[in-house]
Enzyme design. Structure first.
Site, PDB file in Angstrom:
ATOM      1  N   SER A 132       2.667  42.073  44.026  1.00 46.66           N
ATOM      2  CA  SER A 132       2.489  41.095  45.096  1.00 46.66           C
ATOM      3  C   SER A 132       1.036  40.684  45.280  1.00 46.66           C
ATOM      4  O   SER A 132       0.752  39.681  45.933  1.00 46.66           O
ATOM      5  CB  SER A 132       3.047  41.637  46.413  1.00 46.66           C
ATOM      6  OG  SER A 132       2.507  42.909  46.713  1.00 46.66           O
ATOM      7  N   ASP A 179       0.002  44.930  57.997  1.00 42.56           N
ATOM      8  CA  ASP A 179      -0.179  44.772  56.555  1.00 42.56           C
ATOM      9  C   ASP A 179      -1.672  44.797  56.236  1.00 42.56           C
ATOM     10  O   ASP A 179      -2.384  43.813  56.455  1.00 42.56           O
ATOM     11  CB  ASP A 179       0.452  43.466  56.087  1.00 42.56           C
ATOM     12  CG  ASP A 179       0.380  43.281  54.577  1.00 42.56           C
ATOM     13  OD1 ASP A 179      -0.289  44.098  53.909  1.00 42.56           O
ATOM     14  OD2 ASP A 179       0.985  42.325  54.061  1.00 42.56           O
ATOM     15  N   HIS A 190      -2.171  43.286  51.658  1.00 44.77           N
ATOM     16  CA  HIS A 190      -2.266  41.909  51.179  1.00 44.77           C
ATOM     17  C   HIS A 190      -3.352  41.175  51.956  1.00 44.77           C
ATOM     18  O   HIS A 190      -4.045  41.763  52.780  1.00 44.77           O
ATOM     19  CB  HIS A 190      -0.906  41.219  51.324  1.00 44.77           C
ATOM     20  CG  HIS A 190       0.189  41.923  50.588  1.00 44.77           C
ATOM     21  ND1 HIS A 190       1.123  42.726  51.216  1.00 44.77           N
ATOM     22  CD2 HIS A 190       0.484  41.971  49.270  1.00 44.77           C
ATOM     23  CE1 HIS A 190       1.952  43.236  50.313  1.00 44.77           C
ATOM     24  NE2 HIS A 190       1.574  42.789  49.117  1.00 44.77           N
TER      25      HIS A 190
END
Length: 356
Positions: free
Chosen positions: A112, A333, A336
């Site tokens: 990702s 998160d 990311h």
């Protein structure tokens, strides 16, 4: 043949000769600049011209990266530009990028974080040519954005380990010495590889049940050792399948996480509420051990592979994660990155390595 025509022809030849000399000088100077410049050592500075695009104008951003859409209140993180110590980073020129890669195929291969960088590049190019015709497809493993007016396609191949995972009777087996899926990566004009984060996952988020090397099957092993074995298999695949005179190969360096505040000298537990980068030229937590593995494997590979050494400059950006502003993504998160944001700099560095 008239004297006027001969004079015009002579002037045209002189003009072309001067342009060739000019072009050769630019190439020479850029090579000299790159040889005297470490793009990856520097500092973050405020640039009022940033960001390079608005998330609301880009159709390719996933919700988990669209921090402004999901309520992030601060905007200063959007204004930081990377400034190398020893040279100037060329500003990203999307039209130039598309012209240089006219008719070419570019593929990001990895997890990702590759998705993060792929969507960033698609947005940066879209912002440069907002009226260009584009097509977008997304499948289980392969997604693609095509800028049809230029014949440039950006592919994303999702594979978190680079090596294969095969479903067998005993469960999901991570094959440390096999890359059958690599057939999908052939025929590209540029490849940008990435792997690491999923090698650390355990419990319910672990992507495999067993590891296998040769005939030996194991329930687990030291994750850095497994990463080294898998990356060595990837290096062997590159040496056997990539012609560097036809395909440029990059390895997207290790992208850091910011779940442990003590790593950057903070009492906070994660990246939540962080709004400014770290200053200075060191990161208190040091480089992750995975960077040693990457450097060791790349030092032994025969094919020319360029390392986008993004780790340190990304470590400083504790402010650039989605944290709680990531759509339906659960929790904070800190792995990311917001878009627009840090991955745009990764793509600036990619562009710089191509033009300098």
């Amino acid at each position: 043949m008239s004297n006027l025509f001969l004079k015009s022809l002579a002037l045209f030849i002189i003009f072309i000769s001067l342009e060739i000399v000019k072009s050769e000088l630019i190439v020479h100077n850029n090579r000299e600049l790159l040889s005297n410049c470490n793009l990856f050592q520097g500092q973050w500075v405020i640039d009022p011209s940033f960001p390079l695009y608005q998330s609301s104008n880009c159709p390719f951003i996933d919700p988990e990266f669209d921090c402004q859409k999901y309520g992030r209140p601060d905007k200063e993180y959007l204004k930081y530009a990377w400034k190398p110590n020893s040279c100037n980073l060329p500003r990203f020129d999307g039209i130039d990028f598309l012209k240089r890669w006219n008719g070419k195929k570019i593929m990001f291969v990895g997890d990702s974080l590759s998705l993060n960088m792929w969507e960033s590049l698609a947005c940066m190019l879209h912002s440069s040519v907002p009226n260009a015709t584009t097509s977008f497809t997304r499948k289980e493993s392969i997604s693609a954005v095509t800028f049809q007016d230029y014949g440039v396609t950006l592919f994303l191949y999702r594979t978190p380990y680079l090596v294969d995972i095969v479903r067998e009777k005993i469960g999901r087996v991570l094959k440390l010495d096999s890359i059958q899926q690599g057939d999908a990566w052939k025929g590209m004009d540029m490849l940008i590889f990435n792997s690491w984060h999923w090698w650390t996952h355990k419990g319910k988020s672990q992507g495999w049940d067993y590891m296998q090397e040769g005939t030996k099957v194991s329930k687990d092993m030291d994750r850095l050792t497994a990463f080294y074995k898998g990356l060595t298999t990837w290096a062997r695949w590159v040496d056997q399948n990539v012609d560097s005179s036809k395909t440029k190969v990059f390895f997207q360096g290790i992208s850091p996480t910011h779940y442990m505040g003590k790593e950057w000298g903070s009492s906070t537990k994660n990246c939540n509420s962080e709004q400014v980068p770290l200053s200075g030229s060191t990161y208190p937590g040091g480089l992750p051990s995975s960077t040693i593995v990457v450097n060791k494997v790349l030092s032994s590979i025969k094919t020319q592979v360029y390392l986008l050494d993004i780790t340190f400059l990304s470590q400083l950006r504790k402010d650039a994660h989605p944290s709680a502003y990531s759509g339906q993504h659960p929790g904070n998160d800190c792995s990311h990155w917001c878009l627009p944001g840090l991955p745009d700099t990764w793509n600036q560095l990619l562009y710089a390595s191509l033009v300098m």
